[in-house]
Enzyme design. Structure first.
Site, mmCIF file in Angstrom:
data_model
loop_
_atom_site.group_PDB
_atom_site.id
_atom_site.type_symbol
_atom_site.label_atom_id
_atom_site.label_comp_id
_atom_site.label_asym_id
_atom_site.label_seq_id
_atom_site.Cartn_x
_atom_site.Cartn_y
_atom_site.Cartn_z
ATOM 1 N N CYS A 33 0.830 -1.209 0.000
ATOM 2 C CA CYS A 33 0.000 0.000 0.000
ATOM 3 C C CYS A 33 0.863 1.256 0.000
ATOM 4 O O CYS A 33 0.370 2.345 -0.242
ATOM 5 C CB CYS A 33 -0.954 0.002 1.191
ATOM 6 S SG CYS A 33 -0.120 0.043 2.777
ATOM 7 N N ASP A 35 2.251 2.666 2.518
ATOM 8 C CA ASP A 35 2.133 3.476 3.724
ATOM 9 C C ASP A 35 3.371 3.339 4.607
ATOM 10 O O ASP A 35 4.007 2.290 4.649
ATOM 11 C CB ASP A 35 0.889 3.066 4.511
ATOM 12 C CG ASP A 35 -0.376 3.427 3.746
ATOM 13 O OD1 ASP A 35 -0.263 4.170 2.759
ATOM 14 O OD2 ASP A 35 -1.453 2.970 4.142
ATOM 15 N N CYS A 103 -2.721 -2.869 8.472
ATOM 16 C CA CYS A 103 -2.384 -1.540 9.000
ATOM 17 C C CYS A 103 -1.972 -1.659 10.472
ATOM 18 O O CYS A 103 -1.038 -1.004 10.921
ATOM 19 C CB CYS A 103 -3.565 -0.590 8.851
ATOM 20 S SG CYS A 103 -4.410 -0.717 7.268
HETATM 21 FE FE1 FES Z 1 -1.669 0.190 4.212
HETATM 22 FE FE2 FES Z 1 -3.454 0.980 5.848
HETATM 23 S S1 FES Z 1 -3.734 0.590 3.752
HETATM 24 S S2 FES Z 1 -1.364 0.723 6.236
#
Ligand code: FES
Length: 147
Positions: A33, A35, A103
């Site tokens: 993702c 992040d 996450c």
């Molecule tokens: Fe990757 Fe939340 S979508 S940490």
């Protein structure tokens, strides 16, 4: 789809920021993702986490889980902080949708990466702790890599 607690921690995240000269800093990322999460720990000489801050460049659940994770480790010893798993974080938030479980894993890994950094700097071992795989170690300080 999100619990009230998740929404609360997303909208009013606790412990956002940085700690200068932190005892340990951990940065982790999820390649899928994209992040990124960074956790700063201020640990006193008795091994108690006196302060903790985070910065998260990521989704809402990443913000909420990092916020909750910082709340859960604050005031704990480094050993107790090891018990703050992604499951514990999710339970404290009254759950997360299945697609958002990763996450919370990032939050656990960010704590572990910061603890790992602290342990490395102090030449100690924390039981049950190994270097998190997603540690992306941006190295604000010039730390040597062991291998
Ligand atoms: Fe990757 Fe939340 S979508 S940490």
């Amino acid at each position: 789809m999100y619990s009230e607690k998740v929404m609360d921690h997303f909208q009013n995240p606790r412990n956002v920021g940085e700690i200068e000269n932190a005892s340990g800093v951990g940065t982790v990322g999820n390649a899928k993702c994209g992040d990124i999460m960074r956790i700063y720990l201020d640990i006193d000489e008795t091994g108690v986490i006196r302060d903790v801050k985070f910065k998260t460049f990521g989704c809402g659940a990443a913000v909420a889980t990092s916020s909750m994770a910082t709340e859960l480790v604050k005031g704990k010893t480094v050993q107790e902080a090891m018990e703050v798993t992604n499951k514990a974080v999710m339970e404290a938030l009254d759950g997360l949708p299945p697609v958002k479980v990763h996450c919370s894993l990032l939050a656990e890994e960010a704590i572990h990466a910061a603890l790992w950094d602290y342990a490395q700097k102090n030449g100690i071992q924390i039981e049950g702790l190994s270097k998190p795989k997603s540690d992306i170690h941006e190295g604000e300080e010039d730390e040597e890599e062991e291998y």
